[in-house]
Design a protein around this motif. Structure first.
Motif, PDB file in Angstrom:
ATOM      1  N   CYS A   1     -38.881   0.458 -88.702  1.00 46.11           N
ATOM      2  CA  CYS A   1     -38.244   1.177 -89.807  1.00 46.11           C
ATOM      3  C   CYS A   1     -37.141   0.357 -90.480  1.00 46.11           C
ATOM      4  O   CYS A   1     -36.621   0.754 -91.529  1.00 46.11           O
ATOM      5  CB  CYS A   1     -37.640   2.495 -89.301  1.00 46.11           C
ATOM      6  SG  CYS A   1     -38.877   3.651 -88.689  1.00 46.11           S
ATOM      7  N   LEU A   2     -36.763  -0.757 -89.888  1.00 41.83           N
ATOM      8  CA  LEU A   2     -35.615  -1.524 -90.397  1.00 41.83           C
ATOM      9  C   LEU A   2     -35.940  -2.274 -91.685  1.00 41.83           C
ATOM     10  O   LEU A   2     -37.060  -2.767 -91.867  1.00 41.83           O
ATOM     11  CB  LEU A   2     -35.151  -2.537 -89.346  1.00 41.83           C
ATOM     12  CG  LEU A   2     -34.598  -1.988 -88.032  1.00 41.83           C
ATOM     13  CD1 LEU A   2     -34.252  -3.149 -87.088  1.00 41.83           C
ATOM     14  CD2 LEU A   2     -33.374  -1.106 -88.278  1.00 41.83           C
ATOM     15  N   VAL A   3     -34.959  -2.369 -92.546  1.00 38.21           N
ATOM     16  CA  VAL A   3     -35.038  -3.206 -93.742  1.00 38.21           C
ATOM     17  C   VAL A   3     -33.747  -4.033 -93.773  1.00 38.21           C
ATOM     18  O   VAL A   3     -32.646  -3.480 -93.681  1.00 38.21           O
ATOM     19  CB  VAL A   3     -35.154  -2.349 -95.024  1.00 38.21           C
ATOM     20  CG1 VAL A   3     -35.001  -3.216 -96.274  1.00 38.21           C
ATOM     21  CG2 VAL A   3     -36.490  -1.610 -95.056  1.00 38.21           C
ATOM     22  N   ALA A   4     -33.887  -5.342 -93.893  1.00 33.05           N
ATOM     23  CA  ALA A   4     -32.714  -6.221 -93.915  1.00 33.05           C
ATOM     24  C   ALA A   4     -31.975  -6.085 -95.246  1.00 33.05           C
ATOM     25  O   ALA A   4     -32.597  -5.902 -96.297  1.00 33.05           O
ATOM     26  CB  ALA A   4     -33.153  -7.665 -93.709  1.00 33.05           C
ATOM     27  N   VAL A   5     -30.651  -6.172 -95.164  1.00 31.20           N
ATOM     28  CA  VAL A   5     -29.827  -6.093 -96.379  1.00 31.20           C
ATOM     29  C   VAL A   5     -29.367  -7.506 -96.734  1.00 31.20           C
ATOM     30  O   VAL A   5     -28.668  -8.143 -95.932  1.00 31.20           O
ATOM     31  CB  VAL A   5     -28.603  -5.183 -96.143  1.00 31.20           C
ATOM     32  CG1 VAL A   5     -27.740  -5.127 -97.405  1.00 31.20           C
ATOM     33  CG2 VAL A   5     -29.049  -3.788 -95.720  1.00 31.20           C
ATOM     34  N   PRO A   6     -29.720  -8.002 -97.904  1.00 34.68           N
ATOM     35  CA  PRO A   6     -29.305  -9.359 -98.268  1.00 34.68           C
ATOM     36  C   PRO A   6     -27.804  -9.403 -98.591  1.00 34.68           C
ATOM     37  O   PRO A   6     -27.206  -8.369 -98.920  1.00 34.68           O
ATOM     38  CB  PRO A   6     -30.142  -9.657 -99.513  1.00 34.68           C
ATOM     39  CG  PRO A   6     -30.503  -8.337-100.075  1.00 34.68           C
ATOM     40  CD  PRO A   6     -30.535  -7.357 -98.947  1.00 34.68           C
ATOM     41  N   PRO A   7     -27.199 -10.598 -98.507  1.00 33.71           N
ATOM     42  CA  PRO A   7     -25.748 -10.718 -98.719  1.00 33.71           C
ATOM     43  C   PRO A   7     -25.300 -10.189-100.089  1.00 33.71           C
ATOM     44  O   PRO A   7     -24.157  -9.734-100.226  1.00 33.71           O
ATOM     45  CB  PRO A   7     -25.507 -12.232 -98.618  1.00 33.71           C
ATOM     46  CG  PRO A   7     -26.664 -12.767 -97.850  1.00 33.71           C
ATOM     47  CD  PRO A   7     -27.827 -11.881 -98.149  1.00 33.71           C
ATOM     48  N   ALA A   8     -26.181 -10.252-101.089  1.00 28.60           N
ATOM     49  CA  ALA A   8     -25.800  -9.822-102.439  1.00 28.60           C
ATOM     50  C   ALA A   8     -25.511  -8.327-102.506  1.00 28.60           C
ATOM     51  O   ALA A   8     -24.896  -7.848-103.468  1.00 28.60           O
ATOM     52  CB  ALA A   8     -26.919 -10.161-103.415  1.00 28.60           C
ATOM     53  N   VAL A   9     -25.954  -7.559-101.509  1.00 31.99           N
ATOM     54  CA  VAL A   9     -25.758  -6.104-101.548  1.00 31.99           C
ATOM     55  C   VAL A   9     -24.618  -5.736-100.596  1.00 31.99           C
ATOM     56  O   VAL A   9     -24.710  -5.959 -99.386  1.00 31.99           O
ATOM     57  CB  VAL A   9     -27.056  -5.368-101.154  1.00 31.99           C
ATOM     58  CG1 VAL A   9     -26.846  -3.852-101.210  1.00 31.99           C
ATOM     59  CG2 VAL A   9     -28.205  -5.781-102.062  1.00 31.99           C
ATOM     60  N   SER A  10     -23.568  -5.161-101.150  1.00 29.75           N
ATOM     61  CA  SER A  10     -22.404  -4.791-100.349  1.00 29.75           C
ATOM     62  C   SER A  10     -22.732  -3.608 -99.444  1.00 29.75           C
ATOM     63  O   SER A  10     -23.711  -2.888 -99.669  1.00 29.75           O
ATOM     64  CB  SER A  10     -21.245  -4.415-101.273  1.00 29.75           C
ATOM     65  OG  SER A  10     -21.547  -3.183-101.919  1.00 29.75           O
ATOM     66  N   ASP A  11     -21.907  -3.401 -98.435  1.00 30.39           N
ATOM     67  CA  ASP A  11     -22.093  -2.228 -97.575  1.00 30.39           C
ATOM     68  C   ASP A  11     -22.092  -0.935 -98.388  1.00 30.39           C
ATOM     69  O   ASP A  11     -22.913  -0.043 -98.161  1.00 30.39           O
ATOM     70  CB  ASP A  11     -20.961  -2.152 -96.534  1.00 30.39           C
ATOM     71  CG  ASP A  11     -21.227  -3.063 -95.332  1.00 30.39           C
ATOM     72  OD1 ASP A  11     -22.332  -3.646 -95.246  1.00 30.39           O
ATOM     73  OD2 ASP A  11     -20.320  -3.179 -94.493  1.00 30.39           O
TER      74      ASP A  11
END
Lengths: 320, 320
Positions: free
Chosen positions: B121-131
């Protein structure tokens, strides 16, 4: 001329002025007309209709603008759109905001010796199609219209139809005729037995409907009852389609959370393509004749309505 | 560890046992979580949920089966399907009959220091997207899922969105981001002003909604109110689509005759594709940050819920 009239009093057959043909219209002599449940609803006040009801017919053109039509046996699309608005030009008259609807809205209907319809609504009936088959063209078109709710890519592997009324019995024929295995759930063993004669159709009494019907990719709600929609939502598979054919005059009290949670499509479906219905009848792909219950002459059309209103009645015809 | 717990008493932050990672799951440390209206409904008894709620989050994987995930910043699809049934294999876990749903059904949620989700179910968050942007991935995915109700051939020329809540405000962003001129109808001038800042969006207070909104090819019902569906049906064009986003816990009292007469499609729409949401955020096509109303530390997550329940509140965040 003689016609069945709905008004303040009980429906009665009476003498009314003969209709005048307007430009672009055909004057039609009724040969056979059919009683629809909508006629019974009109009788009870639906749409506030007053006048001559009747929208299922096969007739003969006695006078027309285009001489090509005169003398021909015809059925007609009951939605008489204005013919000029964007909606009419793009899609035909079914949703024209200015439309009249034969025997339902602003247009005298077919339970009469004669009536008029726009020539653009006419569909010729070939000799291979009998009057008694052709009179089913309008409800069969509505039944076949269920097939328009999916395309080849989303064709359902099976279907469940709720309601063994006249429309339900035509819908199972339309679906099975398309090669889709269809389960009919109804309340009348007599009608279910009729449906079972159609190849590809199996039937269940409502009280005995098995759990295996659940998770159906397509459910058609044609019960005409308030409970039908909730039942349909309980049977349809996630991402499946419920086709709603019946208009219930009162407000429904319904839990639509399953529709959202299961991402169901609920599709309203009304009138269909008369030419398609005639083509299907001409090809012998659907046989509606087992649905005929009885017939009355026009002079006794009020009795025809009363008969059609009896519990479990099938199609009642009126001869012109 | 510390977690917000729903039970018989009022929601409270308390110490609970740390979760155990099952095979195939990742153990996630919560970085930021968002309060959804569904959390408020769970608090009032929806789904009979007891335990730790919370399904909007961005977190960091602290332990995983596949070492690739460890240390990564992630969001996750909240629907944890079994992964093996026909439904899961064909369409993913959104409609798996055996699914758990993070913080909603049979799975402890994200208002906690740590929680577990299946790695699939996981999707990685790239650095360009803030928390603070990534925490919107789940509701934005649900908003973008409205775009799945039509294809290129049936793309609507315009859309009306009913409801200026958090979901409605994301849906207008999703539609306008797709180049579809969108009218938002709501009750809060503050929220409408926020929506108007998005190119391609115009807004109307419900009481002043003009007649020109009618006959819309697409209407999205996101009011969360019983009256919303009837209003949507009054605004949609014949053969148009109403997308139903809100689940109302009670039964609706609604007249569905217009749905049949106008041959409208009513489409239930729930969760969307998290990867798509992250891609849209990474591309900067939707900016959710103006929706953040305020934030609370996890130790005060009960206050965060109370704040989110205030009339007109926007997104309340909880910091891990």
């Amino acid at each position: 001329m003689r016609a069945l009239v709905l008004g303040d009093a009980a429906p009665s057959v009476t003498d009314v002025p003969a209709p005048t043909r307007e430009p672009g219209e055909a004057l039609v002599r009724m040969r056979v007309a059919g009683v629809c449940d909508t006629d019974l609803q009109l009788m009870r006040g639906y749409m506030g209709f007053r006048g001559v009801p009747g929208h299922e017919f096969v007739g003969e053109v006695v006078e027309s603008e285009d001489p090509h039509w005169t003398g021909r046996r015809v059925v007609a699309d009951i939605n008489a759109g204005c013919g000029t608005c964007d909606e009419c030009r793009a899609h035909g008259g079914h949703h024209c905001p200015h439309r009249s609807v034969l025997g339902i809205l602003d247009r005298a209907g077919a339970f009469a010796e004669r009536f008029t319809v726009p020539e653009r609504c006419l569909v010729a009936v070939p000799p291979a199609v009998s009057d008694d088959a052709a009179v089913f063209a309008e409800p069969l078109a509505a039944a076949l219209h269920v097939l328009d709710t999916f395309d080849a890519a989303s064709r359902p592997s099976r279907a469940v139809v709720l309601g063994d009324g006249k429309l339900g019995l035509l819908i199972v024929r339309a679906l099975a005729g398309e090669g889709i295995p269809t389960s009919l759930v109804g309340r009348h063993e007599k009608k279910l037995a009729l449906a079972r004669k159609v190849a590809g159709v199996e039937t269940h009494l409502e009280a005995d409907a098995p759990a295996s019907l659940q998770a159906a990719p397509l459910v058609v709600e044609a019960t005409g009852s308030e409970a039908g929609l909730a039942r349909a939502l309980s049977l349809v598979a996630p991402r499946g389609t419920v086709v709603l054919k019946t208009t219930v005059a009162q407000k429904l009290n319904v839990d639509l959370a399953p529709l959202v949670i299961n991402e169901v499509r609920l599709v309203g479906s009304r009138c269909g393509d008369l030419q398609r219905a005639i083509d299907v009848l001409a090809a012998g792909r659907v046989d509606p004749l087992p649905l005929v219950e009885t017939r009355y002459p026009l002079a006794r059309a009020d009795e025809a309505l009363a008969h059609a209103g009896k519990k479990g009645a099938l199609k009642v015809l009126v001869d012109g």
